[in-house]
Design a protein around this motif. Structure first.
Motif, PDB file in Angstrom:
ATOM      1  N   PHE A 240     -45.161  -7.428 -45.040  1.00 27.77           N
ATOM      2  CA  PHE A 240     -46.572  -7.802 -45.167  1.00 27.77           C
ATOM      3  C   PHE A 240     -46.656  -9.282 -45.530  1.00 27.77           C
ATOM      4  N   LEU A 241     -47.652  -9.945 -44.987  1.00 26.16           N
ATOM      5  CA  LEU A 241     -47.818 -11.376 -45.206  1.00 26.16           C
ATOM      6  C   LEU A 241     -49.082 -11.607 -46.032  1.00 26.16           C
ATOM      7  N   VAL A 242     -48.985 -12.497 -47.029  1.00 26.32           N
ATOM      8  CA  VAL A 242     -50.124 -12.843 -47.881  1.00 26.32           C
ATOM      9  C   VAL A 242     -50.242 -14.362 -47.951  1.00 26.32           C
ATOM     10  N   GLY A 243     -51.470 -14.847 -47.866  1.00 29.59           N
ATOM     11  CA  GLY A 243     -51.709 -16.266 -48.076  1.00 29.59           C
ATOM     12  C   GLY A 243     -53.084 -16.494 -48.651  1.00 29.59           C
ATOM     13  N   ASP A 244     -53.188 -17.511 -49.511  1.00 26.53           N
ATOM     14  CA  ASP A 244     -54.502 -17.859 -50.058  1.00 26.53           C
ATOM     15  C   ASP A 244     -54.807 -19.321 -49.778  1.00 26.53           C
ATOM     16  N   SER A 245     -56.069 -19.618 -49.527  1.00 30.24           N
ATOM     17  CA  SER A 245     -56.546 -20.981 -49.295  1.00 30.24           C
ATOM     18  C   SER A 245     -55.735 -21.629 -48.168  1.00 30.24           C
ATOM     19  N   ALA A 246     -55.043 -22.755 -48.429  1.00 35.65           N
ATOM     20  CA  ALA A 246     -54.205 -23.365 -47.395  1.00 35.65           C
ATOM     21  C   ALA A 246     -53.137 -22.400 -46.910  1.00 35.65           C
ATOM     22  N   GLY A 247     -52.588 -21.601 -47.835  1.00 39.17           N
ATOM     23  CA  GLY A 247     -51.616 -20.585 -47.441  1.00 39.17           C
ATOM     24  C   GLY A 247     -52.220 -19.516 -46.560  1.00 39.17           C
ATOM     25  N   GLY A 248     -53.514 -19.236 -46.759  1.00 43.55           N
ATOM     26  CA  GLY A 248     -54.212 -18.297 -45.884  1.00 43.55           C
ATOM     27  C   GLY A 248     -54.339 -18.837 -44.473  1.00 43.55           C
ATOM     28  N   GLN A 249     -54.594 -20.143 -44.355  1.00 44.68           N
ATOM     29  CA  GLN A 249     -54.630 -20.759 -43.029  1.00 44.68           C
ATOM     30  C   GLN A 249     -53.275 -20.617 -42.345  1.00 44.68           C
ATOM     31  N   MET A 250     -52.194 -20.856 -43.095  1.00 48.15           N
ATOM     32  CA  MET A 250     -50.868 -20.743 -42.493  1.00 48.15           C
ATOM     33  C   MET A 250     -50.499 -19.299 -42.181  1.00 48.15           C
ATOM     34  N   ALA A 251     -50.959 -18.367 -43.019  1.00 41.22           N
ATOM     35  CA  ALA A 251     -50.704 -16.951 -42.734  1.00 41.22           C
ATOM     36  C   ALA A 251     -51.425 -16.528 -41.452  1.00 41.22           C
ATOM     37  N   GLU A 252     -52.689 -16.931 -41.319  1.00 40.26           N
ATOM     38  CA  GLU A 252     -53.434 -16.653 -40.083  1.00 40.26           C
ATOM     39  C   GLU A 252     -52.697 -17.248 -38.888  1.00 40.26           C
ATOM     40  N   GLN A 253     -52.280 -18.485 -39.026  1.00 42.48           N
ATOM     41  CA  GLN A 253     -51.619 -19.179 -37.926  1.00 42.48           C
ATOM     42  C   GLN A 253     -50.288 -18.518 -37.565  1.00 42.48           C
ATOM     43  N   TYR A 254     -49.542 -18.120 -38.594  1.00 43.82           N
ATOM     44  CA  TYR A 254     -48.237 -17.512 -38.312  1.00 43.82           C
ATOM     45  C   TYR A 254     -48.388 -16.158 -37.620  1.00 43.82           C
ATOM     46  N   VAL A 255     -49.392 -15.390 -38.012  1.00 41.50           N
ATOM     47  CA  VAL A 255     -49.621 -14.107 -37.334  1.00 41.50           C
ATOM     48  C   VAL A 255     -50.007 -14.352 -35.875  1.00 41.50           C
ATOM     49  N   ALA A 256     -50.852 -15.346 -35.640  1.00 38.61           N
ATOM     50  CA  ALA A 256     -51.208 -15.675 -34.254  1.00 38.61           C
ATOM     51  C   ALA A 256     -49.963 -16.073 -33.460  1.00 38.61           C
ATOM     52  N   ILE A 257     -49.066 -16.811 -34.096  1.00 43.22           N
ATOM     53  CA  ILE A 257     -47.809 -17.212 -33.459  1.00 43.22           C
ATOM     54  C   ILE A 257     -46.943 -15.987 -33.143  1.00 43.22           C
ATOM     55  N   LEU A 258     -46.864 -15.058 -34.088  1.00 43.39           N
ATOM     56  CA  LEU A 258     -46.088 -13.837 -33.865  1.00 43.39           C
ATOM     57  C   LEU A 258     -46.610 -13.038 -32.673  1.00 43.39           C
ATOM     58  N   LYS A 259     -47.921 -13.021 -32.532  1.00 44.14           N
ATOM     59  CA  LYS A 259     -48.556 -12.109 -31.573  1.00 44.14           C
ATOM     60  C   LYS A 259     -48.881 -12.742 -30.219  1.00 44.14           C
ATOM     61  N   ASN A 260     -48.731 -14.040 -30.097  1.00 45.61           N
ATOM     62  CA  ASN A 260     -49.100 -14.716 -28.853  1.00 45.61           C
ATOM     63  C   ASN A 260     -47.922 -15.579 -28.383  1.00 45.61           C
ATOM     64  N   THR A 261     -47.283 -15.160 -27.322  1.00 43.23           N
ATOM     65  CA  THR A 261     -46.090 -15.846 -26.810  1.00 43.23           C
ATOM     66  C   THR A 261     -46.378 -17.302 -26.453  1.00 43.23           C
ATOM     67  N   VAL A 262     -47.514 -17.558 -25.832  1.00 43.81           N
ATOM     68  CA  VAL A 262     -47.875 -18.917 -25.426  1.00 43.81           C
ATOM     69  C   VAL A 262     -47.977 -19.827 -26.650  1.00 43.81           C
ATOM     70  N   TYR A 263     -48.662 -19.339 -27.675  1.00 45.63           N
ATOM     71  CA  TYR A 263     -48.826 -20.113 -28.911  1.00 45.63           C
ATOM     72  C   TYR A 263     -47.478 -20.325 -29.601  1.00 45.63           C
ATOM     73  N   ARG A 264     -46.663 -19.283 -29.624  1.00 49.03           N
ATOM     74  CA  ARG A 264     -45.345 -19.373 -30.261  1.00 49.03           C
ATOM     75  C   ARG A 264     -44.476 -20.428 -29.571  1.00 49.03           C
ATOM     76  N   GLU A 265     -44.529 -20.476 -28.272  1.00 54.05           N
ATOM     77  CA  GLU A 265     -43.722 -21.445 -27.525  1.00 54.05           C
ATOM     78  C   GLU A 265     -44.155 -22.880 -27.810  1.00 54.05           C
ATOM     79  N   LYS A 266     -45.437 -23.076 -28.097  1.00 54.47           N
ATOM     80  CA  LYS A 266     -45.927 -24.417 -28.430  1.00 54.47           C
ATOM     81  C   LYS A 266     -45.290 -24.936 -29.722  1.00 54.47           C
ATOM     82  N   PHE A 267     -44.958 -24.026 -30.635  1.00 59.57           N
ATOM     83  CA  PHE A 267     -44.303 -24.408 -31.889  1.00 59.57           C
ATOM     84  C   PHE A 267     -42.772 -24.401 -31.766  1.00 59.57           C
ATOM     85  N   GLY A 268     -42.264 -23.731 -30.732  1.00 60.36           N
ATOM     86  CA  GLY A 268     -40.817 -23.633 -30.566  1.00 60.36           C
ATOM     87  C   GLY A 268     -40.158 -22.653 -31.514  1.00 60.36           C
ATOM     88  N   TYR A 269     -40.924 -21.667 -32.007  1.00 58.54           N
ATOM     89  CA  TYR A 269     -40.381 -20.685 -32.944  1.00 58.54           C
ATOM     90  C   TYR A 269     -39.824 -19.475 -32.193  1.00 58.54           C
TER      91      TYR A 269
END
Length: 296
Positions: A139-168
């Motif tokens: 489970f992933l938790v983030g608050d404030s700036a960490g919440g932005q990064m948690a949202e972003q990381y989940v989007a990266i996990l779930k979207n191949t196109v987005y993940r490739e843009k980061f190279g993860y």
């Protein structure tokens, strides 16, 4: 390039917020009888910032469902020590809690902090067995700036196109749900990137990497089940309300909670306060939400 005015704003935040955090946490125990604490494990090359703590509940059988934290602090403030009491409180509720540092602005700019998040998430995948962590129930938790990064990381996990843009690369973990507490979602909305925040999202970054910051563009219907919390006096409360509506439109399972009322107002990321009964309820609510998604 970070200008002098932004650097001064960051120094002011670091001084004022630490003073407030120290007052909030004064007298709290750094050890709990219900929790085993392991400190200062290196997850990367930076000897100061690439460190994490692990808090393990003692009364468990089998592999332990695990919360990975991304702390807040305006991308320029905060450490695992700031979040130790919050983490111990969640570990006491039956989850392992991964409590990392990451590098901060203005010493680094976007996406270096998210790179550290990705690094420590992969570290968890590689070392789960050593600490009896359950890689099937993360489970992933983030608050404030960490919440932005948690949202972003989940989007990266779930979207191949987005993940490739980061190279993860995908970590070998099964993420079951995410909690976004007073999260700085809709980062590109007016007023979100201002003041000290420009130490991380510089004008050059905004010009060259704006697409990567438009996280919501890459969120799909298979985004993780999401617990969204805010509070009556949360200065970015409207962002959480907007995000709940956004997830409704996407068909993503989520719960939205606003805490406090006119007589008992609560501020931004109040749930970190381990002396607050309303924060205690918010943390119970979050854990109960996560428990729905544990796979036996």
């Amino acid at each position: 390039m970070v200008d002098e005015k932004t650097k001064q704003a960051i120094e002011q935040i670091r001084t004022e917020w630490k003073k407030g955090d120290d007052q909030r946490d004064a007298g709290l125990p750094v050890e709990l009888p219900e929790v085993t604490r392991i400190n200062d494990i290196a997850y990367g090359p930076d000897p100061k910032w690439n460190l994490l703590d692990i808090y393990l509940p003692k009364k468990t059988t089998g592999k332990i469902p695990t919360i990975i934290n991304i702390h807040g602090g305006g991308w320029c403030y905060g450490t695992k020590e700031t979040y130790q009491f919050y983490g111990l409180g969640l570990a006491k509720r039956g989850f392992a809690f991964i409590n990392p540092n990451y590098r901060l602005a203005p010493e680094v700019t976007f996406p270096a902090e998210l790179d550290d998040v990705n690094l420590y998430i992969h570290w968890v995948a590689e070392h789960a067995t050593e600490y009896n962590l359950d890689p099937e129930n993360i489970f992933l938790v983030g608050d404030s700036a960490g919440g932005q990064m948690a949202e972003q990381y989940v989007a990266i996990l779930k979207n191949t196109v987005y993940r490739e843009k980061f190279g993860y690369q995908l970590p070998s973990l099964k993420f079951r749900a995410v909690a976004l507490n007073s999260a700085a979602v809709f980062l590109l909305d007016p007023g979100m990137i201002d003041g000290a925040v420009k130490g991380y999202f510089t004008d050059e970054i905004l010009l060259k990497q704006r697409d990567l910051l438009d996280t919501e563009k890459y969120i799909t219907a298979d985004f993780l089940p999401t617990f969204i919390s805010t509070a009556t006096e949360d200065f970015i409360r409207d962002a959480s309300i907007k995000f709940a509506g956004f997830l409704t439109g996407k068909g993503v399972k989520h719960v939205f909670k606003e805490y406090g009322d006119q007589e008992h107002p609560r501020p931004h990321v109040f749930l970190i306060n381990q002396k607050d009964k309303i924060a205690d309820q918010a943390n119970d609510d979050e854990i109960n939400f996560f428990k729905q998604f544990i796979v036996k």
